[in-house]
Design a protein around this motif. Structure first.
Motif, PDB file in Angstrom:
ATOM      1  N   ILE A 182      21.858  -6.600 -22.157  1.00 11.38           N
ATOM      2  CA  ILE A 182      22.433  -5.290 -21.643  1.00 11.38           C
ATOM      3  C   ILE A 182      22.084  -5.172 -20.282  1.00 11.38           C
ATOM      4  O   ILE A 182      20.688  -5.387 -19.979  1.00 11.38           O
ATOM      5  N   PRO A 183      23.134  -5.054 -19.379  1.00 13.68           N
ATOM      6  CA  PRO A 183      22.510  -4.806 -17.881  1.00 13.68           C
ATOM      7  C   PRO A 183      21.560  -3.398 -17.775  1.00 13.68           C
ATOM      8  O   PRO A 183      21.853  -2.560 -18.236  1.00 13.68           O
ATOM      9  N   ALA A 184      20.661  -3.878 -16.780  1.00  9.54           N
ATOM     10  CA  ALA A 184      19.619  -2.573 -16.598  1.00  9.54           C
ATOM     11  C   ALA A 184      20.252  -1.472 -16.115  1.00  9.54           C
ATOM     12  O   ALA A 184      19.781  -0.156 -16.250  1.00  9.54           O
ATOM     13  N   PHE A 232      21.272   1.312 -18.688  1.00 10.01           N
ATOM     14  CA  PHE A 232      20.286   2.144 -19.012  1.00 10.01           C
ATOM     15  C   PHE A 232      20.127   3.172 -18.033  1.00 10.01           C
ATOM     16  O   PHE A 232      19.673   4.499 -18.513  1.00 10.01           O
ATOM     17  N   GLU A 233      19.834   2.915 -16.867  1.00 11.21           N
ATOM     18  CA  GLU A 233      19.825   4.067 -15.620  1.00 11.21           C
ATOM     19  C   GLU A 233      20.871   4.868 -15.706  1.00 11.21           C
ATOM     20  O   GLU A 233      20.605   5.944 -15.617  1.00 11.21           O
ATOM     21  N   GLU A 234      22.046   4.589 -15.806  1.00  8.07           N
ATOM     22  CA  GLU A 234      23.389   5.510 -15.728  1.00  8.07           C
ATOM     23  C   GLU A 234      23.432   6.383 -17.055  1.00  8.07           C
ATOM     24  O   GLU A 234      23.804   7.695 -16.842  1.00  8.07           O
ATOM     25  N   ASN A 235      22.673   5.661 -18.135  1.00  8.06           N
ATOM     26  CA  ASN A 235      23.115   6.743 -19.369  1.00  8.06           C
ATOM     27  C   ASN A 235      21.648   7.401 -20.025  1.00  8.06           C
ATOM     28  O   ASN A 235      21.510   7.880 -20.778  1.00  8.06           O
ATOM     29  N   PRO A 292      15.109   1.419 -22.863  1.00  8.48           N
ATOM     30  CA  PRO A 292      15.790   0.088 -23.229  1.00  8.48           C
ATOM     31  C   PRO A 292      14.924  -0.431 -24.840  1.00  8.48           C
ATOM     32  O   PRO A 292      15.465  -0.941 -25.501  1.00  8.48           O
ATOM     33  N   ALA A 293      13.820   0.288 -25.052  1.00  7.70           N
ATOM     34  CA  ALA A 293      13.185  -0.183 -26.254  1.00  7.70           C
ATOM     35  C   ALA A 293      13.834   0.482 -27.365  1.00  7.70           C
ATOM     36  O   ALA A 293      13.513   0.191 -28.516  1.00  7.70           O
ATOM     37  N   SER A 294      14.934   1.221 -27.340  1.00  4.22           N
ATOM     38  CA  SER A 294      15.612   2.154 -28.341  1.00  4.22           C
ATOM     39  C   SER A 294      16.710   1.516 -28.934  1.00  4.22           C
ATOM     40  O   SER A 294      17.325   1.883 -29.953  1.00  4.22           O
ATOM     41  N   VAL A 295      17.179   0.327 -28.261  1.00  9.55           N
ATOM     42  CA  VAL A 295      18.313  -0.439 -28.657  1.00  9.55           C
ATOM     43  C   VAL A 295      18.357  -1.129 -30.081  1.00  9.55           C
ATOM     44  O   VAL A 295      17.387  -1.652 -30.420  1.00  9.55           O
ATOM     45  N   THR A 296      19.424  -0.990 -30.898  1.00  8.31           N
ATOM     46  CA  THR A 296      19.492  -1.509 -32.206  1.00  8.31           C
ATOM     47  C   THR A 296      20.819  -2.281 -32.246  1.00  8.31           C
ATOM     48  O   THR A 296      21.815  -1.585 -31.983  1.00  8.31           O
ATOM     49  N   PHE A 344      29.933  -5.831 -35.183  1.00  6.80           N
ATOM     50  CA  PHE A 344      28.361  -5.608 -34.886  1.00  6.80           C
ATOM     51  C   PHE A 344      28.703  -4.221 -33.809  1.00  6.80           C
ATOM     52  O   PHE A 344      29.520  -4.403 -33.088  1.00  6.80           O
ATOM     53  N   MET A 345      27.744  -3.197 -33.579  1.00  3.54           N
ATOM     54  CA  MET A 345      27.832  -2.277 -32.812  1.00  3.54           C
ATOM     55  C   MET A 345      26.415  -2.457 -31.974  1.00  3.54           C
ATOM     56  O   MET A 345      25.362  -2.419 -32.767  1.00  3.54           O
ATOM     57  N   ILE A 346      26.429  -2.513 -30.631  1.00  4.77           N
ATOM     58  CA  ILE A 346      25.138  -2.367 -29.914  1.00  4.77           C
ATOM     59  C   ILE A 346      24.943  -0.715 -29.284  1.00  4.77           C
ATOM     60  O   ILE A 346      25.723  -0.414 -28.649  1.00  4.77           O
ATOM     61  N   LEU A 347      23.682  -0.284 -29.820  1.00  2.33           N
ATOM     62  CA  LEU A 347      23.491   1.269 -29.678  1.00  2.33           C
ATOM     63  C   LEU A 347      22.062   1.494 -28.973  1.00  2.33           C
ATOM     64  O   LEU A 347      21.200   0.889 -29.658  1.00  2.33           O
ATOM     65  N   GLY A 348      21.951   2.588 -28.351  1.00  2.00           N
ATOM     66  CA  GLY A 348      20.748   2.931 -27.769  1.00  2.00           C
ATOM     67  C   GLY A 348      20.748   4.431 -27.925  1.00  2.00           C
ATOM     68  O   GLY A 348      21.440   5.038 -28.116  1.00  2.00           O
ATOM     69  N   GLN A 349      19.384   4.747 -27.924  1.00  2.00           N
ATOM     70  CA  GLN A 349      19.068   6.178 -28.188  1.00  2.00           C
ATOM     71  C   GLN A 349      19.157   7.154 -26.944  1.00  2.00           C
ATOM     72  O   GLN A 349      18.354   6.658 -25.938  1.00  2.00           O
TER      73      GLN A 349
END
Length: 619
Positions: free
Chosen positions: A509-511, A514-517, A521-525, A561-566
């Motif tokens: 995932i581009p850094a 994470f900054e925009e949203n 990064p440690a929350s990604v599942t 599959f789905m890539i999701l972050g908190q």
């Protein structure tokens, strides 16, 4: 600053540029003091062909490279700080003079001192180094340290009779690199997740014992132009991806044992290399001054050279699988096929003949699964004399049914929503029992790694990067911010269940996302949709390089599959789910496919960006 001299740059800020922060090309006798170069796409501070400059109290953070010296000499670096760069510090040189700089230990990388020694004897690098470079020195010990995030972890140049022991080198471009250095000993070192693990260049008579290389693009490599520079003592306690290195010198009438991870044969006769899988090294099979030998039923993939024959002749190479950056190199007189004979070949075809080449574009005109045009195939002119007169052709089966081990291969599953597909990549690789195989895809799913329980031949795999949630899936996603939906299939839909002892999806995932949203990064599942529900998979962050966060997730099967972050909590204290959903009235997007995958494409894209940083300085 191009071709510019006797300037002083003080207290400047160069941040967030698309190229370098501060760049000098062909410039000399300049002074850079107390400048800041952060978050630039290439180098924070770059010097190319620039000599006798002084850099003091500068800061270079969060760039691709922090400070880079390329083909430059006699520069003085004092009290410069580099941290959070993909590669904090690097020296690129082809001559001893370009390795000559005055770099003291007040320079730091990630808060650890740089040790750059020139003309030293009989000493040990102190503990706690962040970068180690030893030039034109003798009897130097590098021991018990961790070296990460530089162009080199440990670098020896024109350094002899020295020792590297119990060093961990990770996330560098080169883990441990010996250049023009001889009679050194490398013992009990670990090189992982570098581009090159351990590399010996124009060096001789080095001894390697019990070194571990894993997860590098190229775990182990030897670069040489003379027989003496191929002469090293490398025992089988050295491993690449948990498999032993076999490096034989002056051997006759023997076969390399099964299960090798790297094969090098030097100055030998009548050696057989047979029935093995060789991946992720500088060479899959290396013959040097080796004659009257045989390579058969070998799968060589994701190496820089699949097979490399130097000053070697009268060898026979047939029924092998080659899918590498360069499949072969041969300057001698060798035979690349056998007389066509009925029998199951390495890709499940019905005739034995030559080898399978991932880049062969000829045609089978008589339906015997052997190529009849563009022969003799010379591996893009890398085979100097002759070539393969009967290259193996993959013929996909009419119906993509699960095969026996002798069938022609397996087709791939498909999506029922082409209008929701943003990108499609299809690859086919040879799956052999018990051997880990890698499908290398794109910038979302970088690879899918599988270990089959038996040999299935060529098996297709496909990823589809989706615009939104498939309409066939009505299950709401968990709370969080969704990065992407992807379909992943290996073989036909459902075929892969219970076929693999392990299956792993690697993605990035581009850094900037994470900054925009505002996401940790440690929350990604990674979630898999199975049995009508979203099932979370164990997801591990494996690193951060080239502006991307990298992740790995074992999976029991393949589907959507789905890539999701908190997301951070909102003012109401409740996290909100964001689901891009099914695309309404989408515009159809052309589907691109590639039946013959480029090994390491996702990784190669990142490395190409880095190489642009290295070789395309600000002009």
């Amino acid at each position: 600053m191009e071709g510019s001299s006797n300037n002083t740059l003080t207290s400047n800020t160069a941040n967030s540029n698309s190229n370098d922060g501060i760049a000098m090309e062909g410039s000399s006798n300049n002074t850079l003091t107390s400048n800041t170069a952060n978050s630039n796409s290439n180098d924070g501070i770059a010097m190319e062909g620039s000599n006798n400059n002084t850099l003091t109290n500068n800061t270079a953070n969060s760039n691709t490279f922090g400070i880079a010296l390329e083909e430059s000499s006699n520069n003085t670096l004092t009290n410069n700080t580099m941290s959070g760069n993909n590669y904090n510090f690097g020296i690129y040189a082809t001559s001893l003079s370009d390795y000559t700089h005055n770099i003291d230990t007040n320079n730091t990388v990630d808060e650890k001192p740089i040790y750059y020694w020139i003309n030293q004897q009989n000493a040990q690098i102190p503990d706690g180094a962040g970068f180690v470079g030893v030039v034109n020195s003798t009897n130097i010990t590098v021991k018990n340290m961790v070296l990460i995030n530089n162009l080199h972890g440990a670098l020896f140049v024109y350094t002899n009779d020295s020792r590297v022991e119990n060093v961990t080198a990770s996330n560098n471009y080169y883990g441990i690199h010996l250049s023009s250095s001889s009679n050194n000993t490398l013992t009990n070192n670990t090189a992982s997740n570098n581009y090159y693990g351990i590399s010996l260049s124009s060096s001789s008579n080095n001894t390697l014992t019990n070194n571990t290389m894993s997860g590098n693009n190229y775990n182990f490599g030897i670069y040489a132009t003379s027989l003496s520079d191929y002469t090293h003592s490398i025992d089988t306690n050295n491993t690449v991806d948990e498999k032993p290195i076999y490096y034989w010198i002056n051997r006759q009438n023997a076969q390399i044992p099964d299960g090798a991870g790297f094969v090098g044969v030097v100055n030998s006769t009548n050696i057989t290399v047979k029935n093995m899988v060789l991946t992720n090294n500088r060479h899959g099979v290396l013959f040097v001054y080796t004659n009257d030998s045989r390579v058969e039923n070998v799968t060589a993939s994701n190496n820089y050279y699949g097979i490399h024959l130097s000053s070697s002749s009268n060898n026979q190479i047939y029924n092998n699988y080659f899918n590498n950056t360069n499949n072969a190199y041969d300057s001698g007189y060798n035979t690349w096929n056998t007389t066509p004979t009925i029998g199951t070949n390495i890709i499940g075809g019905s005739w034995l003949g030559g080898n399978y080449w991932s880049d062969y574009d000829g045609v089978d005109t008589d339906n015997d699964d052997l190529g009849d045009t563009l022969t003799p195939y010379n591996s893009s002119s890398n085979i100097t004399y002759g070539g393969d007169y009967h290259p193996l052709i993959y013929i996909p089966p009419e119906a993509p049914l699960p095969p026996s081990s002798s069938s022609g291969g397996v087709g791939v599953g498909s999506s029922d929503e082409p209008e929701n597909v943003e990108e499609t990549v299809v690859l086919r690789i040879y799956l052999q029992a018990g051997e880990s195989s890698n499908y290398n895809f794109n910038d979302v799913v970088t690879s899918v790694d599988v270990t089959p329980d038996k040999t299935y031949g060529l098996v297709a795999a496909k990823i589809e990067v989706l615009k939104g949630r498939p309409g066939s899936i009505t299950t709401d996603p968990p709370a969080g911010e969704i990065y992407k939906y992807v379909d992943v299939f290996v073989g036909t839909s459902g075929w892969s269940e219970d076929k693999f002892s392990s299956s792993v999806i690697n993605f990035q995932i581009p850094a900037s996302w994470f900054e925009e949203n505002n996401i940790d990064p440690a929350s990604v599942t990674l979630y898999r949709h199975n049995d009508g529900e979203w099932q979370p998979l164990r997801t591990t962050m494996t690193g951060q390089t080239g502006g991307f966060y990298k992740y790995s997730s074992p999976t029991p099967g393949f589907s959507t599959f789905m890539i999701l972050g908190q997301v951070e909590e909102s003012s109401s204290g409740e996290p909100a789910a964001t689901d891009s959903g099914t695309v309404a009235d989408p515009t159809p997007t052309p589907v691109t496919t590639s039946d013959k995958g480029i090994p390491g494409f996702g990784i190669l894209a990142g490395i190409m960006g880095i190489l642009m940083a290295v070789y395309s300085r600000k002009k």
